[in-house]
Design a protein around this motif. Structure first.
Motif, PDB file in Angstrom:
ATOM      1  N   CYS A 149      15.712  41.263 -24.751  1.00 19.04           N
ATOM      2  CA  CYS A 149      15.336  40.080 -25.013  1.00 19.04           C
ATOM      3  C   CYS A 149      15.444  39.701 -26.320  1.00 19.04           C
ATOM      4  O   CYS A 149      15.780  38.477 -26.603  1.00 19.04           O
ATOM      5  CB  CYS A 149      13.722  39.975 -24.430  1.00 19.04           C
ATOM      6  SG  CYS A 149      13.500  40.062 -22.603  1.00 19.04           S
ATOM      7  N   LEU A 150      15.169  40.482 -27.373  1.00 27.55           N
ATOM      8  CA  LEU A 150      15.304  40.457 -28.622  1.00 27.55           C
ATOM      9  C   LEU A 150      16.775  40.138 -29.049  1.00 27.55           C
ATOM     10  O   LEU A 150      17.057  39.221 -29.901  1.00 27.55           O
ATOM     11  CB  LEU A 150      14.785  41.468 -29.715  1.00 27.55           C
ATOM     12  CG  LEU A 150      14.867  41.315 -31.146  1.00 27.55           C
ATOM     13  CD1 LEU A 150      13.772  40.235 -31.465  1.00 27.55           C
ATOM     14  CD2 LEU A 150      14.076  42.710 -31.620  1.00 27.55           C
ATOM     15  N   LEU A 151      17.735  40.610 -28.587  1.00 27.61           N
ATOM     16  CA  LEU A 151      19.189  40.487 -28.714  1.00 27.61           C
ATOM     17  C   LEU A 151      19.596  39.144 -28.234  1.00 27.61           C
ATOM     18  O   LEU A 151      20.394  38.497 -28.981  1.00 27.61           O
ATOM     19  CB  LEU A 151      20.056  41.648 -28.062  1.00 27.61           C
ATOM     20  CG  LEU A 151      20.108  42.984 -28.737  1.00 27.61           C
ATOM     21  CD1 LEU A 151      20.766  44.060 -27.796  1.00 27.61           C
ATOM     22  CD2 LEU A 151      20.578  42.941 -30.181  1.00 27.61           C
ATOM     23  N   ILE A 152      19.061  38.801 -26.998  1.00 25.68           N
ATOM     24  CA  ILE A 152      19.487  37.328 -26.566  1.00 25.68           C
ATOM     25  C   ILE A 152      18.915  36.144 -27.207  1.00 25.68           C
ATOM     26  O   ILE A 152      19.524  35.177 -27.709  1.00 25.68           O
ATOM     27  CB  ILE A 152      18.820  37.163 -25.034  1.00 25.68           C
ATOM     28  CG1 ILE A 152      19.806  38.204 -24.109  1.00 25.68           C
ATOM     29  CG2 ILE A 152      19.110  35.948 -24.445  1.00 25.68           C
ATOM     30  CD1 ILE A 152      19.179  38.512 -22.800  1.00 25.68           C
ATOM     31  N   GLU A 153      17.776  36.508 -27.821  1.00 30.13           N
ATOM     32  CA  GLU A 153      16.870  35.393 -28.770  1.00 30.13           C
ATOM     33  C   GLU A 153      17.836  35.420 -30.164  1.00 30.13           C
ATOM     34  O   GLU A 153      18.056  34.412 -30.672  1.00 30.13           O
ATOM     35  CB  GLU A 153      15.479  35.966 -29.065  1.00 30.13           C
ATOM     36  CG  GLU A 153      14.857  34.744 -29.925  1.00 30.13           C
ATOM     37  CD  GLU A 153      13.442  35.211 -29.928  1.00 30.13           C
ATOM     38  OE1 GLU A 153      12.673  34.518 -30.729  1.00 30.13           O
ATOM     39  OE2 GLU A 153      12.871  36.282 -29.588  1.00 30.13           O
ATOM     40  N   MET A 178       7.612  43.590 -36.986  1.00 32.19           N
ATOM     41  CA  MET A 178       8.646  42.615 -36.235  1.00 32.19           C
ATOM     42  C   MET A 178       9.690  42.185 -37.009  1.00 32.19           C
ATOM     43  O   MET A 178      10.838  42.080 -36.484  1.00 32.19           O
ATOM     44  CB  MET A 178       7.629  41.331 -36.153  1.00 32.19           C
ATOM     45  CG  MET A 178       8.423  40.085 -35.283  1.00 32.19           C
ATOM     46  SD  MET A 178       7.210  38.804 -35.098  1.00 32.19           S
ATOM     47  CE  MET A 178       5.631  39.230 -34.451  1.00 32.19           C
ATOM     48  N   ALA A 179       9.429  42.354 -38.287  1.00 30.47           N
ATOM     49  CA  ALA A 179      10.747  41.878 -39.252  1.00 30.47           C
ATOM     50  C   ALA A 179      11.904  42.966 -38.870  1.00 30.47           C
ATOM     51  O   ALA A 179      13.095  42.562 -39.036  1.00 30.47           O
ATOM     52  CB  ALA A 179      10.426  41.773 -40.708  1.00 30.47           C
ATOM     53  N   ARG A 180      11.422  44.348 -38.815  1.00 31.45           N
ATOM     54  CA  ARG A 180      12.481  45.269 -39.041  1.00 31.45           C
ATOM     55  C   ARG A 180      13.066  45.272 -37.357  1.00 31.45           C
ATOM     56  O   ARG A 180      14.229  45.441 -37.564  1.00 31.45           O
ATOM     57  CB  ARG A 180      11.842  46.603 -38.960  1.00 31.45           C
ATOM     58  CG  ARG A 180      11.108  46.995 -40.492  1.00 31.45           C
ATOM     59  CD  ARG A 180      10.794  48.398 -40.451  1.00 31.45           C
ATOM     60  NE  ARG A 180      10.370  48.660 -41.957  1.00 31.45           N
ATOM     61  CZ  ARG A 180      10.974  49.137 -42.606  1.00 31.45           C
ATOM     62  NH1 ARG A 180      12.313  49.199 -42.698  1.00 31.45           N
ATOM     63  NH2 ARG A 180      10.423  49.547 -43.847  1.00 31.45           N
ATOM     64  N   GLN A 181      12.477  44.877 -36.507  1.00 35.47           N
ATOM     65  CA  GLN A 181      13.196  44.632 -35.329  1.00 35.47           C
ATOM     66  C   GLN A 181      14.073  43.579 -35.231  1.00 35.47           C
ATOM     67  O   GLN A 181      15.304  43.555 -34.417  1.00 35.47           O
ATOM     68  CB  GLN A 181      11.938  44.580 -34.223  1.00 35.47           C
ATOM     69  CG  GLN A 181      11.291  45.651 -33.742  1.00 35.47           C
ATOM     70  CD  GLN A 181      10.064  45.351 -32.859  1.00 35.47           C
ATOM     71  OE1 GLN A 181       9.535  44.388 -32.926  1.00 35.47           O
ATOM     72  NE2 GLN A 181       9.779  46.297 -32.139  1.00 35.47           N
ATOM     73  N   ILE A 182      13.742  42.405 -35.718  1.00 36.16           N
ATOM     74  CA  ILE A 182      14.619  41.026 -35.885  1.00 36.16           C
ATOM     75  C   ILE A 182      15.805  41.630 -36.722  1.00 36.16           C
ATOM     76  O   ILE A 182      16.762  41.297 -36.448  1.00 36.16           O
ATOM     77  CB  ILE A 182      13.845  40.136 -36.417  1.00 36.16           C
ATOM     78  CG1 ILE A 182      12.939  39.578 -35.449  1.00 36.16           C
ATOM     79  CG2 ILE A 182      14.754  38.948 -36.865  1.00 36.16           C
ATOM     80  CD1 ILE A 182      12.005  38.444 -36.066  1.00 36.16           C
ATOM     81  N   GLY A 183      15.474  42.358 -37.591  1.00 35.18           N
ATOM     82  CA  GLY A 183      16.564  42.887 -38.537  1.00 35.18           C
ATOM     83  C   GLY A 183      17.454  43.620 -37.897  1.00 35.18           C
ATOM     84  O   GLY A 183      18.971  43.660 -38.046  1.00 35.18           O
ATOM     85  N   TRP A 184      17.140  44.689 -36.892  1.00 39.80           N
ATOM     86  CA  TRP A 184      17.824  45.262 -36.149  1.00 39.80           C
ATOM     87  C   TRP A 184      18.662  44.683 -35.216  1.00 39.80           C
ATOM     88  O   TRP A 184      20.019  44.752 -35.064  1.00 39.80           O
ATOM     89  CB  TRP A 184      17.018  46.208 -35.395  1.00 39.80           C
ATOM     90  CG  TRP A 184      17.789  47.039 -34.138  1.00 39.80           C
ATOM     91  CD1 TRP A 184      18.395  48.207 -34.350  1.00 39.80           C
ATOM     92  CD2 TRP A 184      17.839  46.737 -32.820  1.00 39.80           C
ATOM     93  NE1 TRP A 184      19.091  48.503 -33.154  1.00 39.80           N
ATOM     94  CE2 TRP A 184      18.663  47.559 -32.344  1.00 39.80           C
ATOM     95  CE3 TRP A 184      17.124  45.493 -32.110  1.00 39.80           C
ATOM     96  CZ2 TRP A 184      18.973  47.417 -30.877  1.00 39.80           C
ATOM     97  CZ3 TRP A 184      17.577  45.512 -30.999  1.00 39.80           C
ATOM     98  CH2 TRP A 184      18.410  46.436 -30.236  1.00 39.80           C
TER      99      TRP A 184
END
Length: 75
Positions: A14-18, A60-66
């Protein structure tokens, strides 16, 4: 490479799609709009960000960065 993607959790997918849609929107905006218009949405001029952020926001910032790094390698 595909095996790595198969091991991702639903939350990671879901994070990748976003991230795909966010990056596509940013690319479109940079190509079609004047930067002054875009800059109005980027933050408050003359105001610095906090030096210390809460641990949850840091995670959350680290996950978005990933997600951004994963997509950037394939863009």
């Amino acid at each position: 490479m595909w095996r790595r993607f198969q091991r991702l959790t639903l939350l990671d997918w879901c994070l990748l799609i976003e991230a795909v849609f966010a990056l596509a929107g940013a690319r479109f905006a940079l190509a079609r709009l004047r930067f002054r218009k875009i800059a109005a949405y980027l933050g408050t001029m003359g105001v610095e960000s906090a030096l210390v952020i809460p641990p949850m926001q840091n995670k959350m910032a680290r996950q978005i960065g990933w997600a951004i790094q994963v997509l950037a390698r394939r863009a």
